[in-house]
Enzyme design. Structure first.
Site, PDB file in Angstrom:
ATOM      1  CG  ASP A   7      -1.939   1.145   1.144  1.00 23.83           C
ATOM      2  OD1 ASP A   7      -2.710   1.191   0.162  1.00 23.83           O
ATOM      3  OD2 ASP A   7      -1.962   1.996   2.042  1.00 23.83           O
ATOM      4  CD  GLU A   9      -1.993   6.271   2.762  1.00 23.90           C
ATOM      5  OE1 GLU A   9      -2.620   7.117   2.103  1.00 23.90           O
ATOM      6  OE2 GLU A   9      -2.524   5.243   3.220  1.00 23.90           O
ATOM      7  CG  HIS A 152      -6.612   5.838   4.378  1.00 22.68           C
ATOM      8  ND1 HIS A 152      -6.845   5.176   3.199  1.00 22.68           N
ATOM      9  CD2 HIS A 152      -7.825   6.137   4.868  1.00 22.68           C
ATOM     10  CE1 HIS A 152      -8.141   5.104   2.971  1.00 22.68           C
ATOM     11  NE2 HIS A 152      -8.756   5.691   3.981  1.00 22.68           N
TER      12      HIS A 152
END
Length: 242
Positions: A7, A9, A152
């Site tokens: 993942d 950001e 997140h």
């Protein structure tokens, strides 16, 4: 089989507009087991961060001032993911950003160094058409504790996604093990002869059950605005003329 659940950001929504990666989180699966190995880094994007993005992940420009640039961590990142299969939620987003970062440095894109990409967002939509497929929704569906996810975060989200992916594919794993296994001792009786099993009983649906099945399919068609695999596309010559 080595898989990396990944993942990121970012500073915003589109690398084409100059947005950059600011956090990468990865966890390792080996033969569908979490190994405990992970890769996590914050990155100085050398540009501002959209306010909308900060509201999502909480990462500020001030926090990233003393963090390494992507060029400083590219080598260790590539070493961690190389030759693995990537598991990513909404893969086109993360892959697009990471491919852009790698190409800025003249490195090969992820497709050239990894064996493939599994998009769990696409998988979730195919498994449950019309239902929410966000990471939070999938955690709820598979009863995975995401209480720590107030914002997140790349590493936390990768850890949660690994649990979600394993839960989503657990049935596939059992099926593949069944197909791959050769007949074992449980297929033989005490004398060593094959066990004679009775034929399977086939239950046919009733008219009411078929009607209910059709009703559920129609609900799914409406929820997906007709974009369902069991509805063949209308040939161009047969399409209605406006």
């Amino acid at each position: 089989m080595r898989q990396i659940v990944l993942d990121t950001e970012t500073t915003g929504l589109d690398w084409r507009n100059g947005d950059r990666v600011i956090e990468i989180g990865c966890v390792e699966l080996l033969n569908r087991n979490l190994t405990g190995r992970h890769y996590h880094v914050y990155i100085n994007p050398e540009r501002g961060i959209d306010a909308e993005a900060v509201a999502v992940h909480g990462i500020t420009e001030e926090f990233l001032v003393d963090k390494p640039k992507f060029r400083d961590v590219a080598g260790e990142f590539m070493d961690f993911v190389r030759d693995s299969e990537l598991v990513i939620h909404n893969a086109s987003f993360d892959v697009g950003f990471l491919d852009h970062e790698l190409s800025l440095l003249g490195h090969p894109k992820l497709g050239a160094m990894c064996s493939g990409v599994i998009d769990t967002l696409k998988m979730a939509k195919e498994l449950n058409p019309g239902k929410k497929a966000s990471l939070d929704a999938l955690c709820d569906r598979f009863e995975i504790d995401n209480a720590a996810r107030t914002l997140h975060g790349a590493l936390l989200d990768a850890e949660l996604l690994a649990e979600v992916y394993l839960a989503m594919t657990r049935g596939q794993e059992s099926l593949m093990m069944l197909l791959d296994d050769e007949p074992g001792m449980d297929s033989l009786d005490a004398s060593g002869s094959p066990i004679q099993r009775p034929p399977l009983r086939v239950l046919r649906p009733s008219a009411d059950e078929l009607a209910e099945h059709d009703r559920v399919l129609q609900d799914i068609v409406k929820a997906n605005k007709g974009a369902c695999l069991w509805i063949p596309p209308v040939p161009a010559e047969e399409a209605p003329v406006a």
